[in-house]
Structures are given as C-alpha cells and as structure tokens.
Design a protein around this motif. Structure first.
Motif, mmCIF file in Angstrom:
data_model
loop_
_atom_site.group_PDB
_atom_site.id
_atom_site.type_symbol
_atom_site.label_atom_id
_atom_site.label_comp_id
_atom_site.label_asym_id
_atom_site.label_seq_id
_atom_site.Cartn_x
_atom_site.Cartn_y
_atom_site.Cartn_z
ATOM 1 N N ASN A 14 0.866 -1.194 0.000
ATOM 2 C CA ASN A 14 0.000 0.000 0.000
ATOM 3 C C ASN A 14 0.895 1.234 0.000
ATOM 4 O OD1 ASN A 14 -2.734 -1.092 0.157
ATOM 5 N ND2 ASN A 14 -2.066 -1.890 2.131
ATOM 6 N N GLN A 95 -2.164 -0.981 -5.838
ATOM 7 C CA GLN A 95 -1.321 -0.878 -4.637
ATOM 8 C C GLN A 95 -0.582 0.459 -4.526
ATOM 9 O OE1 GLN A 95 1.253 -4.316 -4.468
ATOM 10 N NE2 GLN A 95 -0.452 -5.744 -4.591
ATOM 11 N N ALA A 175 -6.085 6.629 2.590
ATOM 12 C CA ALA A 175 -4.968 5.872 1.990
ATOM 13 C C ALA A 175 -3.747 5.901 2.921
ATOM 14 C CB ALA A 175 -4.619 6.459 0.627
#
Ligand code: APR
Length: 248
Positions: A14, A95, A175
C-alpha cells in the motif's frame, strides 16, 4: 548508480506517493521556491488567493493562461520519473496511489491510473457557485460565461489557492492510514496539509522515504532520504522496489 539500503524483506503493498513541483522540473516546468521560481516573479497574494482573484481577475487569468499555454507546448512532456511511476502503477495495480500537488497534467499523460490532484488542475475551470468543473479553454478570461449560471465572474481556474481546502482530503487520509510506504518526491515541504503527510505515515508504521534534489523542510521526519534529480532517482528507486520479493 544509487544504492538503496532499506531493510525491506518484501515489496510494500500500500504505497502512497506525494509529488511536488520538483518532479516536473526536468519536463521544463518551473518550481515555486527556487531562486528563479514562479513565486519570485509574482506575489502569492495577488495570483494565488481568492482575495487576489476578487481584486484583479484579469491578472489572475493572465497568470494561469500563461502557465496553461506553456503546459500545452510541444516541449513539455512527462519525464522518466512520471513514466516510471505510471509503469509501476500498472504492474502493481491497486497498490499505488499518487497524490500530486502539481496542477500540470504530466502524471495523467504518463498514464497514472490512481491519481489525486490535491491542488487542482490547470486544464480545468470551475464555477465558484455550483462547483461544476469543465475543461478550461487555452485562454480563460472574463469574457467567458459559466455554462451553469451564465455569469462570467463565477468562472475561475480549478486551482486550490492559499487559504482554501485541498481536494479529496478524506480519500488521501484514508490511503495514508493503511499505507506501508510513503514516498515524497520533489516537494520542499513548506505547504500544509501535504507537508504533514510524512508524520501521518510514520504514525501508522509506514516506511517513509524522501526523494528530492536537496533536503526539504521536513526531511528530518523521513526514515530514509535520497537526493538527486527526480528524472534519474525515481526510476532507480522504482526499479529497486520492483526487485523486492512479493510477500506470499
Ligand atoms: N528533481 C527532484 N527535486 C527537484 C528537482 C528535480 N529535478 N528540481 C527541484 N527539486 C526540488 C527542490 O529542491 C524543492 O525542494 O523540488 C522542490 C520544489 O519545491 P517548491 O518549489 O516549493 O514546490 P512544491 O513543494 O511542489 O510546492 C508546494 O506550494 O506554491 C504552492 O500550491 C503550490 O503545489 C505548490 C505547493
């Protein structure tokens, strides 16, 4: 050849990347705070605040029209840093999120799929009453009327000015809250909230990396810092990430 000595066993899954004016410098776009930077020629309060626009819309339109015309000239194209990020995005689909402070479209043209323009976009215009966003003409001026309200004074560049809230902050903080890597590229770290993203990422245990020409104002907050021109440093760092094993 730069050596990246991070103790990572596996490739992060991530990744949030923040970019600033430095990533587009080698594409021929001036940064803001260099000795020959954009803010040397203009007073921020005249061309980059809502008050400046209310005072002298013609001046503000001229400033952004010149930048928009330059952006669309043939010699301004994405450089290897934009291209390496976009190619990596395709390889790791889902990702990687790029959050850019830049109002140019060089990440878009490079093919970046997951992209947030937190400070707006030079190629768009916005109605300051309804918020409706349209494509900006090459030259935007006071003679143009807004599609939705029919007035000319409501139409403005779709740019986040000083004193205004950047775009998509909820999505950005979401995020960051699950990031395992945060990379800051080509930004001087002088403007918040973007300058606070490294701290957010550190708090959730992400690996934080600065890639810049020189130490930024927030460089001491990053766990790893590497310095050089983005056009060569970013592709080299992406290449390093690509070579890391993928966790099973
Ligand atoms: N490669 C990497 N970094 C570079 C390069 C390059 N070729 N050239 C310059 N830089 C670095 C500079 O050393 C500096 O740290 O990029 C940074 C650019 O800093 P600024 O000009 O302050 O731009 P930025 O950080 O994007 O500004 C943030 O402030 O002016 C407002 O809204 C505007 O989005 C902008 C925000």
């Amino acid at each position: 050849m730069q050596h990246f000595d991070l103790p990572l066993k596996n490739r992060p899954k991530n990744i949030v990347v923040l970019t600033g004016a430095g990533i587009s410098q080698e594409s021929g776009i001036r940064t803001f705070r260099a000795a020959d930077g954009l803010w040397e020629d203009h007073r921020i309060e005249d061309v980059a605040t809502p008050e400046g626009f209310a005072r002298d819309p013609a001046l503000v339109h001229r400033f952004y029209n010149a930048r928009r015309q330059h952006l669309q000239s043939d010699d301004v194209v994405p450089n290897p840093a934009h291209l390496a990020l976009a190619e990596f995005d395709k390889a790791v689909s889902g990702q990687l999120l790029v959050v850019t402070q830049n109002v140019d479209d060089l990440h878009d043209r490079a093919g970046q799929a997951q992209l947030i323009h937190m400070h707006g976009e030079l190629l768009k215009a916005r109605c300051s009453v309804s918020g409706q966003v349209t494509r900006a003409p090459l030259v935007l001026d006071e003679s143009m009327k807004c599609d939705c309200c029919g007035l000319s004074e409501t139409l403005r560049p779709d740019i986040v000015w000083f004193g205004e809230m950047p775009m998509e902050m909820d999505r950005i903080y979401q995020a960051l809250s699950c990031a395992d890597m945060f990379i800051s590229i080509g930004t001087s770290g002088n403007v918040y909230p973007a300058a606070g993203f490294c701290r957010e990422a550190n708090q959730v245990g992400a690996c934080t990396v600065e890639l810049n020409l020189e130490p930024s104002s927030t460089s001491s907050e990053f766990q790893y810092t590497f310095y050089g021109p983005a056009g060569s440093l970013v592709p080299a760092f992406i290449d390093y990430l690509k070579r890391l094993p993928i966790a099973g």
